[in-house]
Structures are given as structure tokens and as C-alpha cells.
Design a protein around this motif. Structure first.
Motif, short mmCIF file in Angstrom:
data_model
loop_
_atom_site.label_atom_id
_atom_site.label_comp_id
_atom_site.label_asym_id
_atom_site.label_seq_id
_atom_site.Cartn_x
_atom_site.Cartn_y
_atom_site.Cartn_z
N GLY A 49 0.78 -1.23 0.00
CA GLY A 49 0.00 0.00 0.00
C GLY A 49 0.81 1.28 0.00
N ALA A 50 2.10 1.19 -0.30
CA ALA A 50 2.98 2.35 -0.28
C ALA A 50 3.68 2.49 -1.62
CB ALA A 50 4.02 2.23 0.85
N ILE A 51 4.33 3.64 -1.81
CA ILE A 51 5.15 3.86 -3.00
C ILE A 51 6.61 3.77 -2.57
CG2 ILE A 51 5.81 5.50 -4.80
CD1 ILE A 51 3.04 6.73 -4.62
N THR A 52 7.30 2.74 -3.08
CA THR A 52 8.69 2.51 -2.72
C THR A 52 9.59 2.81 -3.91
OG1 THR A 52 8.13 0.78 -1.12
CG2 THR A 52 10.38 0.80 -1.95
N ALA A 53 10.63 3.61 -3.69
CA ALA A 53 11.60 3.92 -4.74
C ALA A 53 12.84 3.07 -4.56
CB ALA A 53 11.97 5.40 -4.69
N LEU A 54 13.33 2.50 -5.65
CA LEU A 54 14.57 1.74 -5.66
C LEU A 54 15.60 2.59 -6.39
CD1 LEU A 54 15.97 -0.98 -5.00
CD2 LEU A 54 15.15 -1.82 -7.22
N ILE A 55 16.59 3.09 -5.66
CA ILE A 55 17.55 4.01 -6.26
C ILE A 55 18.97 3.45 -6.11
CG2 ILE A 55 16.05 5.97 -5.72
CD1 ILE A 55 18.10 6.81 -3.58
N GLY A 56 19.90 4.08 -6.82
CA GLY A 56 21.29 3.66 -6.77
C GLY A 56 22.02 4.11 -8.02
N LYS A 109 -1.56 4.58 -5.81
CA LYS A 109 -1.60 4.35 -4.36
C LYS A 109 -2.98 4.67 -3.80
CE LYS A 109 0.26 6.14 -0.03
NZ LYS A 109 1.16 7.15 0.59
N LYS A 110 -3.58 5.77 -4.26
CA LYS A 110 -4.90 6.16 -3.77
C LYS A 110 -5.94 5.09 -4.07
CE LYS A 110 -4.11 11.15 -4.19
NZ LYS A 110 -4.45 12.38 -4.94
N GLU A 111 -5.73 4.35 -5.16
CA GLU A 111 -6.67 3.30 -5.54
C GLU A 111 -6.36 1.96 -4.88
OE1 GLU A 111 -6.86 3.15 -9.79
OE2 GLU A 111 -7.35 5.28 -9.95
N GLY A 112 -5.40 1.96 -3.95
CA GLY A 112 -5.13 0.75 -3.18
C GLY A 112 -4.02 -0.13 -3.71
N MET A 113 -3.31 0.31 -4.74
CA MET A 113 -2.22 -0.49 -5.29
C MET A 113 -0.90 -0.15 -4.61
SD MET A 113 -3.14 -0.45 -9.36
CE MET A 113 -4.43 0.80 -9.38
N THR A 114 0.01 -1.10 -4.64
CA THR A 114 1.38 -0.89 -4.16
C THR A 114 2.24 -0.56 -5.37
OG1 THR A 114 1.06 -2.47 -2.37
CG2 THR A 114 3.33 -1.95 -2.96
N VAL A 115 3.18 0.37 -5.20
CA VAL A 115 4.05 0.78 -6.31
C VAL A 115 5.51 0.62 -5.90
CG1 VAL A 115 4.74 2.68 -7.84
CG2 VAL A 115 2.34 2.47 -7.11
N LEU A 116 6.28 0.00 -6.78
CA LEU A 116 7.74 -0.09 -6.62
C LEU A 116 8.35 0.44 -7.90
CD1 LEU A 116 10.35 -1.08 -5.20
CD2 LEU A 116 9.94 -3.33 -6.23
N PHE A 117 9.20 1.46 -7.80
CA PHE A 117 9.76 2.02 -9.03
C PHE A 117 11.24 2.32 -8.91
CE2 PHE A 117 8.69 5.79 -6.62
CZ PHE A 117 9.61 6.76 -6.98
N VAL A 118 11.92 2.20 -10.05
CA VAL A 118 13.33 2.58 -10.17
C VAL A 118 13.37 3.98 -10.75
CG1 VAL A 118 15.49 2.15 -11.39
CG2 VAL A 118 14.17 0.23 -10.49
N GLU A 119 14.18 4.86 -10.16
CA GLU A 119 14.23 6.22 -10.67
C GLU A 119 15.56 6.88 -10.31
OE1 GLU A 119 13.77 9.02 -12.84
OE2 GLU A 119 11.97 7.77 -12.81
N HIS A 120 16.03 7.79 -11.19
CA HIS A 120 17.24 8.55 -10.94
C HIS A 120 16.95 9.99 -10.54
CE1 HIS A 120 20.26 5.61 -12.09
NE2 HIS A 120 19.52 5.29 -13.14
#
Length: 309
Positions: A58-65, A226-237
């Protein structure tokens, strides 16, 4: 704030998404993905070596590096597009280790790609229809009897048109996908992913190659997931984007998770800045992304200023 018993019987503090102090591999209150001992090697190169990782539901998680940190390789492993040398992981409580990508998608975990995968010689609307899962008309036997699946096809088209309108692509529905701009293809790929009504949406560099005029639109759509109840995992710079929309940040370097936490705290973490600069690593991480390093320093400085007031 709640608490639970730790291994030694002492209470463990639960703060927001995680339990205990934020650190690589920290346990989450309600994880949707739990990965253990994932390792992927290419010859003598270890691209991914993740001991333990949990992604909060239920959260927005960013995968960075930095470039070459193993972010996309980890994405490919978790979504079934690649197989690890070792390791196991679960999605929504079910093991999906070694499960092929199409079966992973059917379980409710879908992804987009850094380089969009829109089918250029199909129309925008046909691309959308392909995203719907469990279509009766895909069965050879039922395909011979259209009355079995005609109503379902009408419902799929209605949903596709609704999503295209939401992403402001309804005016392009009859155009070939190849005619769309880079940003429009990103929007189409995200909209098509939603056709399967997923639980988890994984976005690989959603802002890469996007015209600045469409950036805010993409940000709004990610927040709406996220507002619609989905979980988000994204890669971003784009670190400004990460701080703007992410609830949680996971930092990778040389295939490992080196930091986790709240975006504001992670930006000021010396281990994160060190990972991007590569100043204390034995192995060369390559040339650092100057824009990313500058952005991290600026954001860390901004956070320090905010804490003084």
C-alpha cells in the motif's frame, strides 16, 4: 505506534511502514514482497546479492542507486524475466520463485520497462485490450463461438476506453502505438498495465525520456495508483521526484541494499552519498551521475535547513 515482541522477548517499536530502526533488510509491518538470499551472477560479476528485502504494501517505494547497482536486474528477477543463481521470494504470501513472467502477472504483479514495450503496429486501443487477463476469446475452442465472449470483449473495450480517457490518450485510440511520443508510450504502458487490475505495479524508470510537459501527469498517475489501493515499486534517478512521491526508499550499490528508510532521511545518509560518489568502495562503480549526486547533496542540504526551523 504499536509494538510487538522481538526475538529476545523485548518490545520492538513499529513506526509507520517498518518495525525497528530503518536499515538494510528491515522488517515491514505488512510486506507484499519478501525476498531472501537472492543472488544473480553473470560470469565473474555478481550483479545482485540481496540478503533480505521486504517491500511494504500500500505504499510507493523507490529503488535508487548509481548506474550498474543492480536495480533493473533485481526487477527482472522479481518479475520472472530472469532467474537467479540462488534465492527465494514471495508475493502476497505466495512463493513466486522461478515462476515465469506471464504467471507472475496473472497473480497481480505487473511491470513496465525503461524502454517501452508498446506494440507499434497495433493501435493504442488494441494495445490496451492485450493487457486484460483471463480473456475467454483466447481459448481456441471458445474463439469459434463468439457469443461466448462477445459481452466480455465489450466490457474489456469499455474499461480500455475509460483508462485511455483517464490518461488523456482517448484521442489517440485509433492511432498506431508507433506514432506516439516517448512520454505517451510511457502513459500507454502504464495504462495497459492497469488493464489487468494489479495489486503491485513495478515501474522501471518511468520518467526516462519523458518530455517535461508530461512529467507532472506521470507523477499524478503514480500517486493515483496508491490512492486506488495499489502498491508501487519504481526505479528512478530523479531524486526530486523520489522525495516528492516516495513513502519509502531502498538504496542499492554493487548489487547490495546499502540503505533503507524515509526519503528525507535517506537523502542525508552518508552511505547513500558515498554509494553515488563511490569514494569509499574498493570496486569502481563507474562515473557517478553528476545530476543525481548534485540533487542528493541539494536535498540533504534542504532537509538540514528545514530541521533548523
Amino acid at each position: 505506534m504499536s509494538s510487538s515482541a522481538g526475538a529476545n522477548g523485548a518490545p520492538v517499536k513499529s513506526t509507520g511502514l517498518h518495525v525497528g530502526e530503518p536499515a538494510p533488510g528491515v522488517k515491514k509491518v505488512d510486506p507484499i514482497i519478501v525476498a531472501d538470499g537472492i543472488k544473480r551472477q553473470f560470469g565473474g560479476l555478481t550483479a545482485v546479492d540481496v540478503e533480505h528485502l521486504e517491500i511494504p504494501r500500500g505504499a510507493i517505494t523507490a529503488l535508487i542507486g548509481p548506474n550498474g547497482a543492480g536495480k533493473t536486474t533485481l526487477f527482472n528477477l522479481l518479475t520472472g524475466f530472469d532467474k537467479p543463481n540462488e534465492g527465494t521470494w514471495t508475493f502476497d504470501g505466495q512463493s513466486i520463485s522461478g515462476v515465469p513472467a506471464f504467471r507472475v502477472a496473472r497473480k497481480g504483479q505487473v511491470r513496465t520497462f525503461q524502454l517501452t514495450k508498446a506494440l507499434g503496429l497495433l493501435t493504442v486501443l488494441d494495445n490496451m485490450k492485450l493487457g486484460a487477463k483471463g480473456q475467454s476469446g483466447e481459448s481456441l475452442a471458445r474463439a469459434l463461438f463468439p457469443w461466448f465472449w462477445r459481452k466480455e470483449e465489450e466490457a474489456i473495450e469499455e474499461r480500455a476506453l475509460d483508462l485511455l480517457a483517464r490518461f488523456k490518450l482517448d484521442g489517440k485510440k485509433d492511432d498506431y502505438a508507433a506514432s506516439l511520443s516517448g512520454g505517451q508510450r510511457k502513459l500507454l504502458e502504464m495504462a495497459r498495465a492497469l488493464m489487468s487490475e494489479p495489486t503491485l505495479v513495478m515501474l522501471d524508470e518511468p520518467m526516462a525520456g519523458v518530455n517535461p510537459a508530461l512529467t507532472q501527469s506521470l507523477l499524478d498517475h503514480i500517486l493515483n495508483l496508491k490512492k486506488e489501493g495499489m502498491t508501487v515499486l519504481f526505479v528512478e534517478h530523479d531524486m526530486h521526484m523520489v522525495r516528492h512521491i516516495a513513502d519509502w526508499v531502498v538504496v542499492m550499490a554493487e548489487g547490495r541494499v546499502v540503505a533503507e528508510g524515509d526519503p528525507h532521511e535517506v537523502m542525508a545518509n552518508p552511505a547513500v552519498i558515498d554509494a553515488y560518489l563511490g569514494s569509499h568502495h574498493d570496486q569502481d562503480l563507474g562515473e557517478p551521475d553528476t545530476d543525481v549526486v548534485t540533487a542528493i547533496k541539494e536535498l540533504a542540504h534542504d532537509d538540514a535547513d528545514e530541521s533548523k526551523h
